[in-house]
Each structure stands twice: as structure tokens, then as C-alpha cells.
Write an enzyme that holds these catalytic residues in place. Structure first.
Site, PDB file in Angstrom:
ATOM      1  N   ARG A 160       7.118  -6.092   3.244  1.00 37.30           N
ATOM      2  CA  ARG A 160       5.700  -6.794   2.802  1.00 37.30           C
ATOM      3  C   ARG A 160       5.869  -6.640   1.374  1.00 37.30           C
ATOM      4  O   ARG A 160       5.666  -5.613   0.804  1.00 37.30           O
ATOM      5  CB  ARG A 160       4.552  -5.822   3.546  1.00 37.30           C
ATOM      6  CG  ARG A 160       3.292  -6.397   2.976  1.00 37.30           C
ATOM      7  CD  ARG A 160       2.079  -6.160   3.986  1.00 37.30           C
ATOM      8  NE  ARG A 160       1.703  -4.566   3.780  1.00 37.30           N
ATOM      9  CZ  ARG A 160       0.576  -3.986   4.397  1.00 37.30           C
ATOM     10  NH1 ARG A 160      -0.391  -4.904   5.128  1.00 37.30           N
ATOM     11  NH2 ARG A 160       0.340  -2.744   4.011  1.00 37.30           N
ATOM     12  N   ASP A 179      16.211 -12.294  -2.458  1.00 43.37           N
ATOM     13  CA  ASP A 179      17.752 -12.278  -3.012  1.00 43.37           C
ATOM     14  C   ASP A 179      18.262 -11.069  -2.701  1.00 43.37           C
ATOM     15  O   ASP A 179      19.456 -10.786  -2.681  1.00 43.37           O
ATOM     16  CB  ASP A 179      17.495 -12.506  -4.611  1.00 43.37           C
ATOM     17  CG  ASP A 179      17.552 -13.939  -5.107  1.00 43.37           C
ATOM     18  OD1 ASP A 179      17.275 -14.879  -4.301  1.00 43.37           O
ATOM     19  OD2 ASP A 179      17.370 -13.922  -6.246  1.00 43.37           O
ATOM     20  N   GLU A 219      -6.468 -11.279   7.638  1.00 44.73           N
ATOM     21  CA  GLU A 219      -7.248  -9.751   7.558  1.00 44.73           C
ATOM     22  C   GLU A 219      -8.642  -9.946   6.538  1.00 44.73           C
ATOM     23  O   GLU A 219      -9.078  -8.955   6.385  1.00 44.73           O
ATOM     24  CB  GLU A 219      -6.433  -9.287   6.518  1.00 44.73           C
ATOM     25  CG  GLU A 219      -5.672  -9.528   5.614  1.00 44.73           C
ATOM     26  CD  GLU A 219      -4.783  -8.460   4.563  1.00 44.73           C
ATOM     27  OE1 GLU A 219      -4.976  -7.417   5.071  1.00 44.73           O
ATOM     28  OE2 GLU A 219      -3.988  -8.955   4.067  1.00 44.73           O
ATOM     29  N   HIS A 242       0.696  -1.097  -0.062  1.00 44.71           N
ATOM     30  CA  HIS A 242       0.063   0.158   0.007  1.00 44.71           C
ATOM     31  C   HIS A 242       1.023   1.253   0.012  1.00 44.71           C
ATOM     32  O   HIS A 242       0.610   2.289   0.622  1.00 44.71           O
ATOM     33  CB  HIS A 242      -1.088  -0.005   1.138  1.00 44.71           C
ATOM     34  CG  HIS A 242      -2.112  -1.023   1.207  1.00 44.71           C
ATOM     35  ND1 HIS A 242      -2.932  -1.029   0.258  1.00 44.71           N
ATOM     36  CD2 HIS A 242      -2.322  -2.011   2.011  1.00 44.71           C
ATOM     37  CE1 HIS A 242      -3.753  -2.113   0.236  1.00 44.71           C
ATOM     38  NE2 HIS A 242      -3.409  -2.765   1.229  1.00 44.71           N
ATOM     39  N   ASP A 257      -8.651  -4.372   6.838  1.00 46.48           N
ATOM     40  CA  ASP A 257      -9.405  -5.441   5.771  1.00 46.48           C
ATOM     41  C   ASP A 257     -10.337  -6.013   6.727  1.00 46.48           C
ATOM     42  O   ASP A 257     -11.361  -6.260   6.061  1.00 46.48           O
ATOM     43  CB  ASP A 257      -8.336  -6.108   5.336  1.00 46.48           C
ATOM     44  CG  ASP A 257      -7.617  -5.394   4.154  1.00 46.48           C
ATOM     45  OD1 ASP A 257      -8.214  -4.911   3.302  1.00 46.48           O
ATOM     46  OD2 ASP A 257      -6.344  -5.167   4.107  1.00 46.48           O
TER      47      ASP A 257
END
Length: 255
Positions: A73, A87, A151, A48, A177
Site C-alpha cells: 500500500r 520497480d 473509504e 499508516h 475512514d
């Protein structure tokens, strides 16, 4: 070179409270400034926010000199996104919208190299210190930490099943959410939602896995910690910035 230790993962296993901050402003300067503020962990958000996968590399580098644990995230439960972030050297991922044990298992597989998973094998990457960490592919899993987000109202019934998945280190409640799916859109502070969150945190803690939450309500954050939350985020950079700037404008008759 030695494999970098994941101090955040160790703290969660030991049940030590980790207080965190959300980083939604893209780029290394803000990330580095936040890294020196004393929090235990910093969530670099690509779901977000404007932060995209390539931005994460510089942000991880910027915070690496500070005693703070970066958590990233990804935008989705996607093995391609996981591969790139891992990575780059991310050791802890917070994966949004995991609703079932099967989806949790898919996330675990994306964290692990074959034969235990499906993570693509890159040779010279930042995670293995550009090829200098001995036996990285067989050892990486020891220091990787997977957190999954619960969520939706429907997912509350799946907490124990998700927590039982080998490789899931913690479950995080997404208040906004969750509130929306419970019929309280835009109101995560509704008493019904708060009750559901506290119950969920208690159930997660009872499974032996770490429970987490983001809340800007300081009193509720304390309630969550008392109920068993051990990775608790209490602020968002942009919210704090705007709050301070708006207060300054009001002090001078503006805003």
C-alpha cells in the site's frame, strides 16, 4: 528469465478466497516471519506505518521465498510512489483514498508504461530481474494488479463507476475512514457502518471486480466473505503482538 507470475491476481480472477494479514512493523525480519504463517497475502503498509519506500525492497526480498503474495500500500495515489514500488518488484498495489473514476484512471495510468500509461521506464530494476526478463515493458501489465480503496461515504455512490475503469482489479472497503465519514468516528463496528460495508461488498461483487476488506471481527469477516469479499484481511501484526504480550503480562499479574 521468465516474468514472475502474480498468483494473487489469478486467484481473484478465479474468485478464490484470499485470506490476508496486515504488516505494519517495518523491516524484513517481521515480514519474513509473517510470510511463513500460512496466509495467502501479506499487506506491506506504507500509509499508516513507519515503513517507507526503501524499506519495501528488503521486505519483498524477505517474503519472496514463501508461498504468500505481497501486496503493497503506497502512502497516496502518486505516480512517483507507484514507479518506485513497481520497480522494486511489487506486482499488486492497494491504493488509498480513491474517490472517483477519474482518480482510479490516474492510478491505472501510473501502473502502465506508455503509450497506455505514464509509468517511468527504468532499465535495470528488480521487477525485470535486473534486465533479464524478455520484453518486460510490453508484458509487465499482464501480472500487475491494482486494488483501490473505497473509504468515504461519498465514494459509496461511485462504486460502479470506479469498478468500470479498465485496469482496476478490485475495490477494497476501508472501514475506519468510512466510519468516520459516516459520523461514527472510531466505531467501524457500528451496525449502520457494517450494513453499509456489506452492501458495498455486494455491489462490488456484482460488477465482476474483486471486493476486499480488513476487519478484526472474525464473525464480520465471515459475513463479508459470504457477501462476496474475496480478498479478506483478518489481522494486523502489531495488534496481534500487543494482544499476546498484554495477555502474558496479565497472566503474571502485570499490565
Amino acid at each position: 528469465m521468465t516474468l514472475p507470475l502474480n498468483h494473487f491476481k489469478r486467484a481473484l480472477k478465479e474468485g478464490r478466497q484470499q485470506i490476508g494479514l496486515w504488516n505494519t512493523i517495518a523491516g524484513p525480519v517481521v515480514a519474513e516471519a509473517l510470510a511463513g504463517t500460512g496466509f495467502d497475502w501479506l499487506l506491506i503498509d506504507t500509509e499508516h506505518s513507519l515503513t517507507d519506500v526503501p524499506d519495501v525492497l528488503g521486505m519483498l526480498q524477505a517474503v519472496s521465498a514463501y508461498p504468500i503474495s505481497p501486496v503493497v500500500r503506497p502512502a497516496a495515489n502518486d505516480p512517483v510512489l507507484f514507479k518506485r514500488l513497481l520497480d522494486f518488484g511489487a506486482q499488486t498495489l492497494l491504493v488509498p483514498y480513491v474517490q472517483t473514476a477519474k482518480e482510479a484512471q490516474a492510478a491505472v495510468a501510473a501502473m502502465r508504461y506508455p503509450p497506455r500509461g505514464i509509468r517511468g521506464a527504468g532499465g535495470t530494476i528488480r521487477a525485470n530481474r535486473f534486465g533479464t526478463v524478455d520484453d518486460y515493458m510490453n508484458r509487465a501489465e499482464q501480472e500487475l494488479c491494482l486494488l483501490v480503496q473505497v473509504e468515504t461515504a461519498a465514494t459509496l455512490d461511485q462504486i460502479e463507476a470506479i469498478a468500470a475503469v479498465d485496469g482496476v482489479d478490485g475495490l477494497f472497503i476501508g472501514p475506519n475512514d468510512l466510519a468516520a465519514t459516516m459520523g461514527y468516528t472510531g466505531n467501524p463496528g457500528h451496525p449502520v457502518v457494517k450494513t453499509a460495508i456489506l452492501d458495498a461488498i455486494g455491489r462490488i461483487a456484482a460488477t465482476g471486480k474483486a471486493a476486499g476488506i480488513l476487519t478484526l471481527d472474525r464473525d464480520f469477516a465471515q459475513e463479508c466473505m459470504e457477501k462476496g469479499s474475496t480478498f479478506t484481511a483478518v489481522g494486523v501484526d502489531l495488534v496481534t503482538l500487543l494482544g499476546g504480550v498484554r495477555a502474558l503480562a496479565r497472566d503474571f499479574g502485570r499490565g
